[in-house]
Design an enzyme around this catalytic site. Structure first.
Site, PDB file in Angstrom:
ATOM      1  N   SER A 154       0.815  -1.218   0.000  1.00  0.00           N
ATOM      2  CA  SER A 154       0.000   0.000   0.000  1.00  0.00           C
ATOM      3  C   SER A 154       0.850   1.271   0.000  1.00  0.00           C
ATOM      4  O   SER A 154       0.316   2.365  -0.208  1.00  0.00           O
ATOM      5  CB  SER A 154      -0.933   0.011   1.218  1.00  0.00           C
ATOM      6  OG  SER A 154      -0.193   0.091   2.429  1.00  0.00           O
ATOM      7  N   LYS A 203      -6.276   4.743   8.137  1.00  0.00           N
ATOM      8  CA  LYS A 203      -5.159   5.527   7.611  1.00  0.00           C
ATOM      9  C   LYS A 203      -5.527   7.006   7.487  1.00  0.00           C
ATOM     10  O   LYS A 203      -4.767   7.899   7.887  1.00  0.00           O
ATOM     11  CB  LYS A 203      -4.719   4.979   6.261  1.00  0.00           C
ATOM     12  CG  LYS A 203      -4.041   3.609   6.350  1.00  0.00           C
ATOM     13  CD  LYS A 203      -3.698   3.060   4.977  1.00  0.00           C
ATOM     14  CE  LYS A 203      -2.971   1.742   5.088  1.00  0.00           C
ATOM     15  NZ  LYS A 203      -2.646   1.155   3.780  1.00  0.00           N
TER      16      LYS A 203
END
Length: 794
Positions: free
Chosen positions: A652, A695
């Site tokens: 990611s 996040k």
């Protein structure tokens, strides 16, 4: 077109009270039916209908999806229409007591047989001693004794007559017979005998010896008489005992006509009971109550069956869930006790296990608990293959010679085993144990999430109402239910889906009820559900807050404004136990001429795992495909996630790493007001990542702590837009224009947001990348030519 930030309405599930398929919980009927799981229900129905060997079931799914409850619910419904299984009893094997027989009886007859045998023993204790007290028996006993005594007395009388004729008198006490001389009509005592002459004494002694010899000859047949008397007495006892028992055994036998196993056992009882009573005749004759109690215990231990399993004809097939599947809990056990220094037992001390109780029905087990003991799994597969359960201790081989062991006959099995476990266990067993695939052929796969449709929302509301009533919670308002739906959507990570793991939802409902009690309100309201989520997060926030303090104090360098070459704010997920949260991480890149290519420092330091390393390697493919088609890609670049001291995995961060690398190549500053996350492929397409909500919130918390400027924001993959279920504070900041969230589908869009100076465009930036890469190539190429020339000159 210039990319626009997401609207605040795109950041969470768009659901309100008006979207609910009901107006009030009062109009709903409670329901315990499980939400969705059509695939699992179909597989479960198929597995339960299939009565073939090997078609046991493996129910696969995560904890909290209601796996066990749903399985038990279906099983109980199915079991009610099935015939109840038979009863099983263990009885004494009179010929080989270490191998007790097992008998199958119709449902409910096992308990009756045990009770009838118990009454049978009680009647024995009342009748048999009375038979031996009967005058008829006493007369016959006296006659046998008299006949024996008469023979002895007759023999002694003959010898006594001869002794009297020879002037000797016979004396008899309890144990001895002796002779004494008679002189002048008087018995000679020892004093008078010593006064006689020696010749007279010798003559008398010789005569006494002759009389004793004759007495011995007369009584020589006494052992034979004793045996005859004993045999006659035993025959009398045997006849008396049989007559006393005959009616009882006949009655017992007639009660179980047609049951072959019981008939055989009763015949064995008839054959052995009389012998048993004669062997313990001293117990029968004794007037001591303690002795009588000992006889009762012996009779019960020998002749009363041990009810292993007794079923009820009104309950259908058994459904057994064993929460603690130890070896003995599953397969039963034989109990031992210490007797004179050795461990002994008998058939009365055989105890059933969960498999016995489930025989004829269904057994539900959690596979995780089974695999704690390798003996359990091995024995379970053997039992299912053989369709018979024997009592075998896993430690039988270490039993000493001082242990009297049992080897009971096995119980035939007819049951369906349902294992419950997560996906890892299923695939591990399927891969490592060939027998597993043969024995558990039906997979019942539970969904982890379901579509948020009006039908399922209604069903979910019914489940919530049912659970609240069971737990005696306050009723929940529609507004509060909407917050539960939002929580469900967040936990499964999708705006239009619901989490099938209702354990978490019910936990939150319970905590919300506690908060409503503290507020002293009559219903669970939306603010109670929100507060419960906040408190739950706060209880697990210590590590996250400590890391945030390190950033705010400057111990960990993360910039939330300004710009810098080769430095990008990435986003990471931390998983510590049950806690999961997102934090920003600084990703930097440096570039220089050379042939090393793109070096992943995390990998070189053995902190980067395989998927992360794969993401970094993709960067080379992207650069070569887009910017270095006319010359070899030649550079030495280093990429690192700064101040990271643990293992790193996942791809990611590859979009952030690429942006940092392009910034370093072009020497173009990166806007550090943004954080970015996303995975890329070699064609520059941005791919979805996990943990997008955590996040975004991690970077937002940092920006909020430092003060929102209106310029800060997060860049995420466009593919993650349906997964956004952000907290209210983030949504409010976006709504107020103080925080931005962009969704990108291509690398070029991220570059425009992060790297393009005002007045420039993407084409010029791409040309700059190609130019810089060509310059790096040329430098390396010139150096190679110079080195080659020096080598040839030498």
């Amino acid at each position: 077109m210039k990319l626009k930030p997401l609207n605040y309405q795109q950041l969470s599930a768009n659901i309100g009270v008006a979207d609910l398929p009901f107006t009030s919980f009062d109009e709903l009927k409670p329901s315990s039916e499980f939400l969705g799981q059509d695939r699992a229900k179909s597989a479960l129905s198929f597995g339960l209908k299939t009565n073939r060997l090997g078609y046991n079931l493996f129910v696969m799914g995560n904890t909290g999806t209601g796996r066990i409850s749903m399985v038990k619910q279906h099983l109980e419904t199915k079991a009610q229409i099935k015939n109840p299984p038979p009863d099983w009893v263990y009885v004494n094997n009179f010929e080989e007591v270490s191998e007790p027989w097992v008998i199958e009886l119709p449902t409910g007859m096992g308990k009756k047989l045990v009770e009838d045998c118990r009454q049978f023993v009680s009647r024995i204790l009342a009748t048999v001693p009375a038979a031996f007290e009967n005058p008829g028996y006493q007369r016959k006993k006296a006659a046998v004794e008299k006949a024996f005594n008469s023979k002895i007395e007759s023999a002694i009388a003959d010898v006594e007559k001869e002794a009297n004729q020879n002037s000797f008198s016979l004396f008899q006490d309890a144990s001895n017979i002796s002779f004494s001389p008679v002189i002048d009509g008087e018995v000679v005592d020892e004093i008078k005998f010593e006064s006689l002459s020696q010749a007279k004494r010798d003559s008398l002694n010789q005569a006494i010896d002759e009389l004793e010899e004759k007495l011995s000859e007369a009584l020589i047949e006494m052992p034979q008489w004793k045996r005859e008397s004993y045999d006659a007495m035993q025959a009398l006892k045997l006849t008396t005992t049989k007559r006393a028992l005959e009616g009882f055994i006949d009655e017992l036998e007639k009660s179980y006509l047609g049951l072959i196993g019981v008939q055989i056992y009763i015949k064995e009882v008839r054959k052995n009971l009389t012998t048993f009573l004669l062997e313990h005749f001293e117990y029968i004759e004794s007037p001591d109550p303690k002795i009588e109690s000992s006889l009762k215990d012996l009779l019960q231990q020998t002749f009363i069956p041990n009810l292993l399993i007794g079923n009820d004809s009104s309950t259908g097939a058994p459904v057994i869930y064993e929460p603690h599947p130890t070896y003995t809990n599953l397969f039963g056990r034989v109990e031992y006790w210490n007797e004179n220094g050795s461990h002994t037992t008998n058939f009365q001390h055989i105890r059933s296990g969960a498999i016995h109780r489930a025989n004829g029905g269904y057994l539900v087990l959690e596979v995780e608990k089974l695999l704690d003991d390798p003996f359990i799994w091995r024995q379970l597969t053997q039992v299912l293959q053989s369709q018979e359960l024997k009592f075998e201790s896993p430690h039988m081989e270490v039993q000493t010679a001082l242990t009297i062991a049992l080897s009971p006959h096995g119980v035939p099995l007819d049951l369906k085993v349902i294992l419950v476990g997560n996906r890892d266990y299923y695939y591990q067993l399927q891969h490592h144990d060939p027998e597993f695939r043969e024995l558990f052929r039906v997979l019942v796969d539970f969904d982890e999430e379901i579509e948020r449709t009006p039908e399922y929302l209604l069903h979910m509301a019914q489940l919530v109402k049912s659970f609240s009533q069971e737990q005696k919670f306050k009723p929940i308002t529609p507004e509060g239910f909407v917050e539960l739906v939002r929580f469900s959507a967040r936990t499964c990570g999708h705006q239009n889906r619901l989490n099938a793991q209702f354990g978490e939802i019910f936990e939150l409902l319970g905590e919300s009820d506690i908060i409503s009690e503290q507020r002293d309100v009559s219903q669970i309201e939306a603010q109670d559900v929100v507060e419960a989520q906040y408190q739950r997060e706060f209880r697990h926030s210590r590590i996250r807050n400590n890391m945030m303090e390190d950033v705010l104090e400057g111990q960990i360098i993360i910039n939330t404004n300004g710009s810098m070459i080769g430095s990008v704010n990435g986003l990471t997920i931390w998983e510590i136990g049950s806690t999961e949260f997102g934090t920003p991480a600084r990703i930097t890149a440096t570039v220089a001429p050379g042939h090393k290519g793109i070096v992943d420092i995390e990998r070189e330091s053995e902190l980067g795992l395989s998927i992360h390393s794969k993401g970094v390697l993709i960067l080379s493919g992207y650069l070569a495909n887009l910017y270095a088609r006319e010359f070899p890609l030649t550079l030495s670049a280093n990429i690192v996630m700064e101040q990271s001291y643990g293992l790193i995995d996942g791809d990611s961060a590859s979009l952030a790493e690429l942006c940092a690398l392009l910034s370093a190549i072009t020497e173009t500053p990166v806007n550090e007001s943004f954080a970015i996350t996303g995975s890329i492929n070699q064609f520059g397409e941005v791919q979805a990542i996990g943990g997008v909500n955590e996040k975004v919130e991690g970077f937002f918390m940092l920006c909020e702590a430092r003060g929102l400027s209106g310029e800060q924001g997060v860049i995420i993959p466009k593919a993650n837009m349906p997964h956004l279920m952000l907290k209210p504070e983030v949504i409010e900041a976006v709504k107020a224009g103080m925080f931005k969230i962009y969704a990108v589908s291509e690398v070029s869009q991220a570059i425009e947001l992060l790297c393009l100076p005002k007045g420039s465009n993407l084409d010029s930036f791409n040309q700059l990348i190609t130019k810089k890469l060509k310059e790096l190539h040329d430098i390396c190429n010139d150096e190679d030519e110079e080195e080659g020339g020096e080598a040839s000159g030498e």
